[in-house]
Design an enzyme around this catalytic site. Structure first.
Site, short mmCIF file in Angstrom:
data_model
loop_
_atom_site.label_atom_id
_atom_site.label_comp_id
_atom_site.label_asym_id
_atom_site.label_seq_id
_atom_site.Cartn_x
_atom_site.Cartn_y
_atom_site.Cartn_z
N SER A 147 0.88 -1.20 -0.04
CA SER A 147 -0.09 -0.07 -0.02
C SER A 147 0.90 1.16 0.23
O SER A 147 1.89 1.18 0.62
CB SER A 147 -1.03 -0.14 1.37
OG SER A 147 -1.58 1.13 1.46
N TYR A 191 -2.51 -0.52 10.11
CA TYR A 191 -2.74 -1.02 8.82
C TYR A 191 -1.44 -0.62 8.10
O TYR A 191 -0.68 -1.41 7.35
CB TYR A 191 -4.02 -0.09 8.04
CG TYR A 191 -3.74 -0.38 6.72
CD1 TYR A 191 -4.19 -1.72 6.11
CD2 TYR A 191 -3.56 0.68 5.80
CE1 TYR A 191 -4.44 -1.81 4.61
CE2 TYR A 191 -3.57 0.39 4.37
CZ TYR A 191 -3.86 -0.75 3.84
OH TYR A 191 -3.91 -0.95 2.61
#
Length: 347
Positions: free
Chosen positions: A194, A209
């Site tokens: 990501s 995350y």
């Protein structure tokens, strides 16, 4: 003679001016080479023949978003597909859809709930792929926050699931599939990371995350070096926003591609750099962000995530009040809905 005089006058300049001029030329040359390389890898460089890695591809998180689209496109390229997901119904639907679109495709399914039965699920995967010529592993399964939250607001179950799915799940699946690739001396591993962990300096209100995806990036870089001389290509792709369910984005745009658009770019990059951003508008954004002061980007990102947090809390409160109204089964009890937003005026 004039050329000689010009050269001589140049040498007579102070040393610091000559040094600055040399640095400027070097910087310009470096920027020109970087721009030419970007044009080549983004628009000219051909993708690799993925079938040379093997005849099967494993895709985790294959029932939605990027994973689902990658499964379809890998099947289109003639690979057999092992779909890995946690929903039997969704696995069946995706399998049937692939077979309908590609009648000659070989499709297998393996049920793994990364958050609950990871060890048992990976054991099922190992058994299912025994004797298979698995050439590509796509570690796409992942999860994020329901919406932006300060770290102290994140409950323990969510922390546990984020680490279990994003870190332990990817690690265990890779550990199960890799020995076969080593034995056959070929393979490609694609880990979906990501931009939250790589492109932007920090991702406030998504700390766990972002940290879990930073693990994916570093894990991929290490394996890239470890297995490069064994015929195995390892890569971490770090997209920015893609219009998927996990990102809570329904409509795609030029800067926020659909899962299908992103997947087309993703396959073109398999087997090259250990870390990359395949969708070229995302790579431009990465370049622009890298030119800004970290403090400026951090401040912008915090404000952006705070707005997401406020919207998420409003939706959560609305759902809670609707549930209370249904439970009370009374019209009068629903009057609070008209003013529910005032309860979070200080968020």
């Amino acid at each position: 003679m004039e050329l000689y005089d010009c050269f001589a006058s140049t040498l007579e300049q102070p040393a610091w001016i000559l040094a600055l001029s040399a640095l400027g030329l070097l910087s310009l040359l470096k920027a020109s080479i970087a721009a030419l390389r970007w044009i080549f890898v983004s628009f000219i460089r051909p993708g690799k023949n993925l079938k040379r890695y093997g005849s099967w591809a494993i895709v985790t998180g294959a029932t939605d978003g990027i994973g689902r689209t990658l499964a379809f496109q890998l099947a289109h390229r003639g690979l057999g597909i092992v779909l890995v997901g946690r929903s039997p119904d969704k696995l069946f639907d995706v399998s049937a859809a692939i077979r309908e679109k590609h009648p000659n495709a070989q499709v297998e399914t393996v049920l793994i709930d990364f958050a609950s039965d990871l060890v048992e699920g990976v054991a099922r995967l190992k058994k299912a792929i025994e004797g298979m010529d698995v050439g590509i592993l796509v570690n796409n399964a992942g999860m994020s926050y329901p919406y932006a939250k300060y770290f102290h607001e994140v409950d323990e179950d969510l922390i546990k699931d984020l680490i279990k799915v994003n870190v332990e799940g990817l690690t265990r699946v890779t550990h199960a599939v890799l020995p076969g690739m080593v034995e056959r001396k070929r393979g490609a591993i694609l880990n979906i990371g990501s931009g939250a962990s790589t492109v932007i300096p920090s991702d406030p209100l998504y700390a766990v995350y972002a940290a879990s995806k930073a693990y994916v990036d570093q894990f991929s870089k290490c394996l890239y070096v470890e297995y490069q001389d064994k015929g195995i290509d390892v890569q971490c792709q770090v997209p920015l926003y893609v219009a998927t369910k996990m990102a809570s984005i329904k409509r795609s745009s030029f800067l926020v591609p659909s899962a299908n658009t992103y997947a087309q770019s993703a396959l073109q990059w398999i087997g090259y750099e250990p870390t990359c951003t395949p969708y070229w508008p995302h790579s431009l954004i990465w370049t622009l962000i890298s030119m800004l002061p970290v403090a400026v980007v951090d401040k912008w990102r915090l404000g952006f995530c705070l707005r997401i947090r406020k919207r998420g809390m409003l939706k959560e409160l609305e759902k809670k009040k609707q549930f209370e109204c249904r439970s009370a089964a009374s019209e009068d009890s629903c009057s609070c809905l008209t003013a529910f937003s005032s309860d979070v005026h200080d968020l």
